[in-house]
Scaffold this motif. Structure first.
Motif, mmCIF file in Angstrom:
data_model
loop_
_atom_site.group_PDB
_atom_site.id
_atom_site.type_symbol
_atom_site.label_atom_id
_atom_site.label_comp_id
_atom_site.label_asym_id
_atom_site.label_seq_id
_atom_site.Cartn_x
_atom_site.Cartn_y
_atom_site.Cartn_z
ATOM 1 N N PHE A 30 0.914 -1.083 -0.864
ATOM 2 C CA PHE A 30 0.115 -0.267 0.484
ATOM 3 C C PHE A 30 0.279 1.312 -0.106
ATOM 4 N N GLU A 31 2.509 1.286 -0.075
ATOM 5 C CA GLU A 31 2.361 2.293 -0.504
ATOM 6 C C GLU A 31 3.057 2.902 -1.512
ATOM 7 N N TYR A 32 3.070 4.095 -1.580
ATOM 8 C CA TYR A 32 3.134 5.474 -2.418
ATOM 9 C C TYR A 32 4.172 6.117 -2.893
ATOM 10 N N SER A 33 4.520 6.195 -4.089
ATOM 11 C CA SER A 33 5.355 6.959 -4.665
ATOM 12 C C SER A 33 5.368 8.303 -5.662
ATOM 13 N N PHE A 34 6.847 8.612 -5.998
ATOM 14 C CA PHE A 34 5.660 10.209 -7.104
ATOM 15 C C PHE A 34 6.927 9.603 -7.821
ATOM 16 N N GLN A 35 6.117 9.617 -9.683
ATOM 17 C CA GLN A 35 6.826 9.597 -10.609
ATOM 18 C C GLN A 35 6.511 9.981 -11.888
ATOM 19 N N PRO A 36 7.174 9.804 -12.377
ATOM 20 C CA PRO A 36 6.831 10.928 -14.013
ATOM 21 C C PRO A 36 5.706 10.297 -14.777
ATOM 22 N N VAL A 37 4.553 10.767 -15.036
ATOM 23 C CA VAL A 37 3.303 10.361 -15.610
ATOM 24 C C VAL A 37 2.973 10.851 -16.568
ATOM 25 N N CYS A 38 3.052 10.418 -17.514
ATOM 26 C CA CYS A 38 2.612 11.016 -18.778
ATOM 27 C C CYS A 38 0.968 11.302 -19.015
ATOM 28 N N ASN A 39 1.010 13.017 -18.844
ATOM 29 C CA ASN A 39 -0.385 13.523 -19.208
ATOM 30 C C ASN A 39 -1.691 12.986 -20.450
ATOM 31 N N ASN A 40 -1.117 12.735 -21.502
ATOM 32 C CA ASN A 40 -1.894 12.962 -22.143
ATOM 33 C C ASN A 40 -2.385 10.897 -22.178
ATOM 34 N N CYS A 41 -1.856 10.030 -21.989
ATOM 35 C CA CYS A 41 -2.101 9.063 -21.465
ATOM 36 C C CYS A 41 -1.710 7.853 -20.628
ATOM 37 N N GLY A 42 -1.608 8.746 -19.579
ATOM 38 C CA GLY A 42 -1.516 8.144 -18.243
ATOM 39 C C GLY A 42 -0.163 7.115 -17.931
ATOM 40 N N ASP A 43 0.318 7.186 -19.022
ATOM 41 C CA ASP A 43 1.298 5.909 -18.980
ATOM 42 C C ASP A 43 2.460 6.623 -17.689
ATOM 43 N N ILE A 44 2.474 5.479 -17.055
ATOM 44 C CA ILE A 44 4.254 5.259 -15.835
ATOM 45 C C ILE A 44 5.496 5.259 -16.425
ATOM 46 N N ARG A 45 6.171 6.428 -16.353
ATOM 47 C CA ARG A 45 7.059 5.692 -16.855
ATOM 48 C C ARG A 45 8.258 5.750 -16.008
ATOM 49 N N HIS A 46 8.700 4.360 -16.797
ATOM 50 C CA HIS A 46 9.278 3.107 -15.893
ATOM 51 C C HIS A 46 10.840 3.321 -16.656
ATOM 52 N N TYR A 47 11.546 3.333 -15.391
ATOM 53 C CA TYR A 47 13.066 3.375 -15.868
ATOM 54 C C TYR A 47 13.129 2.309 -16.521
ATOM 55 N N CYS A 48 12.891 2.008 -16.810
ATOM 56 C CA CYS A 48 14.657 0.712 -17.869
ATOM 57 C C CYS A 48 15.324 1.604 -19.180
ATOM 58 N N SER A 49 15.793 0.694 -19.071
ATOM 59 C CA SER A 49 17.260 0.904 -20.207
ATOM 60 C C SER A 49 16.645 1.820 -21.559
ATOM 61 N N PRO A 50 17.077 2.330 -22.255
ATOM 62 C CA PRO A 50 16.061 3.381 -22.986
ATOM 63 C C PRO A 50 16.614 2.334 -24.586
ATOM 64 N N ASP A 51 16.204 1.002 -25.097
ATOM 65 C CA ASP A 51 15.650 0.230 -25.683
ATOM 66 C C ASP A 51 14.806 0.331 -27.065
ATOM 67 N N TRP A 52 13.544 1.526 -26.399
ATOM 68 C CA TRP A 52 12.869 1.914 -27.063
ATOM 69 C C TRP A 52 12.052 0.405 -27.275
ATOM 70 N N GLU A 53 12.153 -0.488 -26.760
ATOM 71 C CA GLU A 53 11.595 -1.352 -26.814
ATOM 72 C C GLU A 53 9.883 -1.424 -26.286
ATOM 73 N N TYR A 54 9.820 -0.994 -25.006
ATOM 74 C CA TYR A 54 9.210 -0.822 -24.160
ATOM 75 C C TYR A 54 7.400 0.747 -24.626
ATOM 76 N N LYS A 55 6.517 -0.377 -25.173
ATOM 77 C CA LYS A 55 5.520 0.445 -25.941
ATOM 78 C C LYS A 55 5.097 1.348 -24.952
ATOM 79 N N PHE A 56 4.144 2.569 -24.989
ATOM 80 C CA PHE A 56 4.214 3.160 -24.569
ATOM 81 C C PHE A 56 2.252 3.819 -25.105
#
Length: 85
Positions: free
Chosen positions: A54-80
């Protein structure tokens, strides 16, 4: 500055001591990578519930689609959600 050059540069914001790019959500360690603003995201820092517990944290969230930005390696395979439209 051309549109292509602008799309590769980051625009950082700081909130609650967290540095993140407004357009890709990446932290300061992402400075060496292109921003790729053309994906259409616009991030703000929001309080989100962690997947476990039940813990909360602050993370960057896209205002357009509501997707949370996960800090994965920048290989751009993660589809937003913004990319899939």
């Amino acid at each position: 500055m051309t549109e292509e050059e602008k799309n590769k540069t980051h625009e950082y914001s700081v909130s609650r001591g967290i540095h993140y790019c407004k357009y890709c959500g990446g932290g300061e360690t992402w400075r060496k990578h292109d921003c790729q603003r053309e994906l259409g995201h616009k991030y703000t820092l929001r309080k989100v519930q962690n997947k476990i517990g039940f813990e909360y944290s602050f993370q960057p969230v896209c205002n357009n689609c509501g997707d949370i930005r996960h800090y994965c390696s920048p290989d751009w395979e993660y589809k937003f959600k913004c990319e899939l439209d």
